[in-house]
Scaffold this active site. Structure first.
Site, mmCIF file in Angstrom:
data_model
loop_
_atom_site.group_PDB
_atom_site.id
_atom_site.type_symbol
_atom_site.label_atom_id
_atom_site.label_comp_id
_atom_site.label_asym_id
_atom_site.label_seq_id
_atom_site.Cartn_x
_atom_site.Cartn_y
_atom_site.Cartn_z
ATOM 1 N N ARG A 1 6.484 -8.158 1.833
ATOM 2 C CA ARG A 1 7.399 -7.699 2.901
ATOM 3 C C ARG A 1 8.057 -8.891 3.574
ATOM 4 N NH1 ARG A 1 4.595 -4.040 6.434
ATOM 5 N NH2 ARG A 1 5.532 -2.395 5.183
ATOM 6 N N THR B 1 -6.399 -1.769 6.853
ATOM 7 C CA THR B 1 -6.341 -3.222 6.744
ATOM 8 C C THR B 1 -7.696 -3.768 6.307
ATOM 9 O OG1 THR B 1 -6.617 -3.132 9.123
ATOM 10 C CG2 THR B 1 -4.449 -3.741 8.308
ATOM 11 N N ASP C 1 -1.796 6.315 6.353
ATOM 12 C CA ASP C 1 -1.814 4.891 6.691
ATOM 13 C C ASP C 1 -2.750 4.681 7.889
ATOM 14 O OD1 ASP C 1 -1.117 2.290 6.426
ATOM 15 O OD2 ASP C 1 0.912 2.483 7.188
ATOM 16 N N LYS D 1 0.832 -1.210 0.000
ATOM 17 C CA LYS D 1 0.000 0.000 0.000
ATOM 18 C C LYS D 1 0.872 1.268 0.000
ATOM 19 C CE LYS D 1 -2.296 -1.374 3.673
ATOM 20 N NZ LYS D 1 -1.599 -2.671 3.856
ATOM 21 N N THR D 2 1.883 1.293 0.854
ATOM 22 C CA THR D 2 2.776 2.456 0.880
ATOM 23 C C THR D 2 3.490 2.594 -0.462
ATOM 24 O OG1 THR D 2 3.155 1.948 3.210
ATOM 25 C CG2 THR D 2 4.612 3.576 2.206
HETATM 26 P P1 ADP Z 1 2.189 -1.853 3.136
HETATM 27 O O1 ADP Z 1 2.222 -0.348 3.026
HETATM 28 O O2 ADP Z 1 0.976 -2.455 2.493
HETATM 29 O O3 ADP Z 1 2.391 -2.345 4.532
HETATM 30 P P2 ADP Z 1 4.674 -1.704 1.623
HETATM 31 O O4 ADP Z 1 4.242 -0.882 0.473
HETATM 32 O O5 ADP Z 1 5.465 -1.005 2.685
HETATM 33 O O6 ADP Z 1 3.419 -2.446 2.285
HETATM 34 O O7 ADP Z 1 5.486 -2.950 1.036
HETATM 35 C C1 ADP Z 1 6.409 -3.670 1.810
HETATM 36 C C2 ADP Z 1 7.601 -4.061 0.982
HETATM 37 O O8 ADP Z 1 7.196 -5.085 0.075
HETATM 38 C C3 ADP Z 1 8.163 -2.933 0.133
HETATM 39 O O9 ADP Z 1 9.442 -2.606 0.538
HETATM 40 C C4 ADP Z 1 8.287 -3.449 -1.265
HETATM 41 O O10 ADP Z 1 9.640 -3.599 -1.589
HETATM 42 C C5 ADP Z 1 7.683 -4.820 -1.233
HETATM 43 N N1 ADP Z 1 6.563 -4.898 -2.167
HETATM 44 C C6 ADP Z 1 5.253 -4.710 -1.865
HETATM 45 N N2 ADP Z 1 4.482 -4.901 -2.947
HETATM 46 C C7 ADP Z 1 5.317 -5.219 -3.963
HETATM 47 C C8 ADP Z 1 5.103 -5.547 -5.338
HETATM 48 N N3 ADP Z 1 3.873 -5.600 -5.860
HETATM 49 N N4 ADP Z 1 6.179 -5.803 -6.094
HETATM 50 C C9 ADP Z 1 7.417 -5.785 -5.546
HETATM 51 N N5 ADP Z 1 7.681 -5.491 -4.256
HETATM 52 C C10 ADP Z 1 6.639 -5.216 -3.466
#
Ligand code: ADP
Length: 356
Positions: free
Chosen positions: A229, A170, A121, A76-77
């Site tokens: 992650r 979430t 977030d 998401k981030t």
């Molecule tokens: P969230 O905000 O949903 O908790 P993040 O955007 O921080 O998740 O993602 C966590 C890590 O996973 C990031 O550092 C990224 O490198 C990796 N990641 C997430 N989605 C992908 C994707 N679709 N392709 C490649 N790497 C991803």
């Protein structure tokens, strides 16, 4: 980028936990896909978002507000940063729990630049007054700033530059409908398929300058709980093992040996998950057993069992929450290499529940 508060670190000490610590954030920054083309999986979301962003760019307008729902670590981030990059706009990152008062939100909103992306977030954890201020900001690009206290307080309307709010949660169901309705585009992020996680792992290995073969990547992917992650985190731990104990190349054997050291099993269960299952099977014959009793048996807080271990066990079809208590599924017995009790030996309710 501006981290207004440390991210929620519940479970940060677990290798398969949801949130990362600051060191992890730094590594993650290096591994984040920078544009939609680099973003792996989530085909539908990517396609839809691509249209939303292209259309906004063609109109020369700010993109609509976007709501992203899905479990931690699904990207998401990353997507919010991609939205900013594709719109060539700056991004501001904060979270619901960081916004205690409406005034905190007013300060953030009034300092946004035109077209800026505001990533919020855990938007479901914002305070109610802040949430109400956000409604107006999203719809009319305006906030009322309250000056003074008591009877002399006055509301001063403040115009905001157009901005794009990217909210993350979430569960979209946790949001009050008036807030949900103000997003022009809502996307639900799914857990990733093993093949997609393999691509994430190969991509990350490449960026980290690691050598990994197809079987090694598949082994790590299978233990990553559908979450990029966690895939990246397991990859780094396997890398450590490969560097210290082998020639640095990550193969299936190396991945297996490394993850055995870290107690992440073939389906991605860690010590806590297995502890819960083992107690349920060995002490309570597979259940049903009440959550509190189960938690005492594992030596953990009720909340830890319920919020940290159970969601994944339920998703994996290893445990069921029933009105009579927690019950292990037949798959749980198989996974731990145990034989389920025969229904004829004085049933424990398993047969009624699963027809096993
Ligand atoms: P969230 O905000 O949903 O908790 P993040 O955007 O921080 O998740 O993602 C966590 C890590 O996973 C990031 O550092 C990224 O490198 C990796 N990641 C997430 N989605 C992908 C994707 N679709 N392709 C490649 N790497 C991803």
């Amino acid at each position: 980028m501006n981290w207004d508060e440390p991210i929620d670190d519940a479970g940060a000490e677990r290798l398969v936990g949801a949130a990362g610590d600051r060191e992890e954030q730094a590594v993650e920054a290096a591994l984040r896909p920078k544009d939609l083309g680099e973003f792996i999986g989530q085909e539908k979301v990517r396609e839809q978002l691509d249209l939303v962003l292209r259309a906004a760019r063609a109109r020369g307008a700010t993109a609509d507000h976007v709501l992203l729902s899905g479990a931690p670590g699904l990207g998401k981030t990353t997507l919010s940063m991609i939205i900013a990059a594709e719109m060539e706009a700056p991004i501001r990152i904060t979270s619901g729990p960081a916004i205690q008062h409406a005034g905190d939100l007013a300060a953030i909103l009034s300092s946004l630049q035109e077209g800026e992306v505001l990533f919020l977030d855990e938007i479901h954890r914002m305070s109610r007054p802040a949430e109400e201020m956000l409604y107006m900001a999203m719809e009319d690009f305006r906030v009322d700033v309250i000056v003074g206290k008591g009877p002399g307080a006055t509301a001063i309307p403040l115009e905001l530059p157009p901005f794009t709010l990217v909210g993350a949660t979430t569960r979209a169901g946790l949001l009050p409908p008036p807030l949900r309705d103000r997003f022009g585009f809502t996307a639900h992020m799914e857990f990733y398929e093993p093949a997609e996680l393999e691509r994430v792992i190969h991509r990350s290995a490449n960026l980290l300058d690691l050598e990994i073969d197809a079987e090694g990547a598949a082994e790590i992917a299978g233990r990553s709980r559908g979450t990029p992650r966690i895939a990246n985190r397991l990859l780094r731990r396997v890398r450590d093992y490969a560097q210290v104990k082998a020639d640095g190349i990550i193969t299936q054997d190396i991945a297996r040996a490394a993850l055995a050291v870290y107690e992440v099993d073939s389906r991605g269960l860690d010590r806590l998950d297995r502890g819960v299952l083992e107690a349920l099977l060995k002490l309570f014959g597979g259940g049903p057993v009440g959550l509190s009793t189960l938690a005492v048996a594992v030596g953990e807080e009720r909340e830890t069992v319920e919020e940290v271990a159970e969601p994944f066990l339920v998703r994996e079809g290893l445990l069921a929450r029933t009105p009579r208590g927690r019950v292990a599924t037949p798959a749980a017995w198989v996974h731990l290499g145990l034989t389920p009790p025969q229904a004829s030996t004085g049933g424990n309710g398993q047969q009624d529940l699963f027809g096993a």
